[in-house]
Design a protein around this motif. Structure first.
Motif, PDB file in Angstrom:
ATOM      1  N   TYR A 114       1.988  -3.572  10.925  1.00 26.83           N
ATOM      2  CA  TYR A 114       1.840  -3.522   9.565  1.00 26.83           C
ATOM      3  C   TYR A 114       2.791  -2.807   8.910  1.00 26.83           C
ATOM      4  CZ  TYR A 114      -0.794   0.835   9.813  1.00 26.83           C
ATOM      5  OH  TYR A 114      -1.003   1.931  10.253  1.00 26.83           O
ATOM      6  N   GLN A 158       3.466  -1.106   4.927  1.00 24.77           N
ATOM      7  CA  GLN A 158       2.887  -0.728   3.427  1.00 24.77           C
ATOM      8  C   GLN A 158       4.226  -0.233   2.679  1.00 24.77           C
ATOM      9  OE1 GLN A 158       0.547   2.916   4.317  1.00 24.77           O
ATOM     10  NE2 GLN A 158      -1.162   1.617   4.875  1.00 24.77           N
ATOM     11  N   TYR A 210       4.774   1.596  -1.227  1.00 17.63           N
ATOM     12  CA  TYR A 210       4.065   2.437  -2.192  1.00 17.63           C
ATOM     13  C   TYR A 210       4.998   2.589  -3.451  1.00 17.63           C
ATOM     14  CZ  TYR A 210       0.983   4.527   1.215  1.00 17.63           C
ATOM     15  OH  TYR A 210      -0.261   4.657   2.151  1.00 17.63           O
ATOM     16  N   PHE A 261      -0.377   3.580  -3.164  1.00 11.70           N
ATOM     17  CA  PHE A 261      -0.510   2.403  -2.606  1.00 11.70           C
ATOM     18  C   PHE A 261      -0.353   1.103  -3.253  1.00 11.70           C
ATOM     19  CE2 PHE A 261      -1.273  -0.265   1.237  1.00 11.70           C
ATOM     20  CZ  PHE A 261      -2.121  -1.202   0.702  1.00 11.70           C
ATOM     21  N   LEU A 308      -0.250  -3.922   1.534  1.00  9.89           N
ATOM     22  CA  LEU A 308       0.297  -3.916   2.831  1.00  9.89           C
ATOM     23  C   LEU A 308       0.275  -5.285   3.609  1.00  9.89           C
ATOM     24  CD1 LEU A 308      -1.975  -1.867   5.605  1.00  9.89           C
ATOM     25  CD2 LEU A 308      -1.741  -4.159   6.049  1.00  9.89           C
ATOM     26  N   ARG A 332       0.678  -7.481   7.306  1.00  7.82           N
ATOM     27  CA  ARG A 332       0.504  -7.293   8.733  1.00  7.82           C
ATOM     28  C   ARG A 332       1.596  -8.188   9.417  1.00  7.82           C
ATOM     29  NH1 ARG A 332      -4.787  -6.692   6.850  1.00  7.82           N
ATOM     30  NH2 ARG A 332      -5.409  -4.621   7.612  1.00  7.82           N
ATOM     31  N   LEU A 351       8.851   3.026  -2.165  1.00  5.49           N
ATOM     32  CA  LEU A 351       8.870   3.492  -0.715  1.00  5.49           C
ATOM     33  C   LEU A 351       8.173   2.452   0.188  1.00  5.49           C
ATOM     34  CD1 LEU A 351       7.188   7.083  -1.245  1.00  5.49           C
ATOM     35  CD2 LEU A 351       9.841   6.342  -1.397  1.00  5.49           C
ATOM     36  N   SER A 402       1.727   4.410   9.153  1.00  8.58           N
ATOM     37  CA  SER A 402       1.126   4.907   7.989  1.00  8.58           C
ATOM     38  C   SER A 402       1.694   6.342   7.517  1.00  8.58           C
ATOM     39  CB  SER A 402      -0.400   5.382   8.464  1.00  8.58           C
ATOM     40  OG  SER A 402      -0.943   4.073   8.914  1.00  8.58           O
ATOM     41  N   PHE A 403       2.218   7.136   8.510  1.00 10.58           N
ATOM     42  CA  PHE A 403       2.759   8.466   7.939  1.00 10.58           C
ATOM     43  C   PHE A 403       4.393   8.658   7.936  1.00 10.58           C
ATOM     44  CE2 PHE A 403       3.528   9.319  12.165  1.00 10.58           C
ATOM     45  CZ  PHE A 403       2.491   8.425  13.105  1.00 10.58           C
ATOM     46  N   PHE A 459       7.846   7.144   6.103  1.00 14.26           N
ATOM     47  CA  PHE A 459       8.052   6.536   4.957  1.00 14.26           C
ATOM     48  C   PHE A 459       9.473   6.697   4.669  1.00 14.26           C
ATOM     49  CE2 PHE A 459       4.313   6.461   2.292  1.00 14.26           C
ATOM     50  CZ  PHE A 459       3.709   7.454   2.963  1.00 14.26           C
TER      51      PHE A 459
END
Lengths: 107, 115
Positions: free
Chosen positions: A32, A34, A36, A46, A49, A51, A89, A94-95, A97
């Motif tokens: 996925y 994301q 931001y 956020f 998202l 997938r 961003l 998930s962590f 960017f």
């Protein structure tokens, strides 16, 4: 090595036009991705998202596409407004960017 | 109101003086993380925690410590700050880090200057 690129550091567009921001990644295989929004001096917020099995996702004036073959996501803001001015961003994990694109919508 | 809070918001300190930046979330999230954001380098993860008493290093952990004694709190500790730790720090939390419910909620940021 793993890398995330966002099309340009800054993007200026006229109010009412569609803004298109690009996120390219290498050596990731995200399930996925994301997006931001970050305003100056504030924490990211956020937005969306998408997938890997979704080609496109929409939320109000926002649209995101995800091409796992090209390893690219496009983020569109239609009918842009000055209030959309911010840094956007992408995050293929998930962590992790991307560096962000600073969007300025000019009245 | 669901939120992540950080304190202090601004801090100016001197080299070597131990400091703690607190982070608290009220959403019962399992996953918490600390980031630093620097011009030209973007957001980089310092440490993260997947649950109480479970912490692990991110990309830039040197010079930092964390603890997770309670689910809601995740303090960042700088035992001996140095000028290269001058930065904007963000705490974030999410329900999980799987492919669901992993939207991160960020705190308002702590701007740290180390002289």
């Amino acid at each position: 090595s793993q890398k995330i690129e966002q099309n340009s550091e800054a993007l200026n567009i006229q109010e009412g036009k569609t803004a298109t921001l690009t996120c390219n990644y290498t050596n990731y295989s995200p399930a996925y991705l994301q997006w931001y929004r970050q305003d100056p001096g504030r924490g990211p917020v956020f937005l969306l998202l998408i997938r890997e099995n979704e080609k496109e996702k929409r939320k109000e004036r926002l649209k995101v596409t995800f091409d796992t073959t090209l390893k690219q996501s496009l983020f569109h803001i239609t009918a842009s407004q000055p209030a959309d001015s911010a840094t956007y961003l992408c995050a293929p994990l998930s962590f992790v960017f991307g560096p962000g694109t600073r969007l300025s919508v000019l009245p | 109101e669901a939120q992540v809070t950080q304190n202090p918001r601004y801090l100016i300190t001197v080299t070597g003086k131990k400091l703690t930046v607190t982070c608290s979330q009220n959403m019962n999230h399992e996953y918490m993380s600390w980031y630093r954001q620097d011009p030209g380098l973007g957001l980089r993860q310092i440490y993260y925690s997947m649950n109480v008493e479970v912490t692990d290093k991110g990309d830039v952990p040197e010079g930092y410590k964390v603890s997770r004694k309670e689910k809601r709190n995740f303090p960042l500790i700088l035992e001996s700050p140095s000028p290269n730790q001058t930065s904007l720090y963000f705490c974030a939390s999410s329900l999980s880090i799987g492919d669901r419910d992993n939207e991160q909620f960020f705190g308002p940021g702590t701007r740290l200057t180390v002289l």
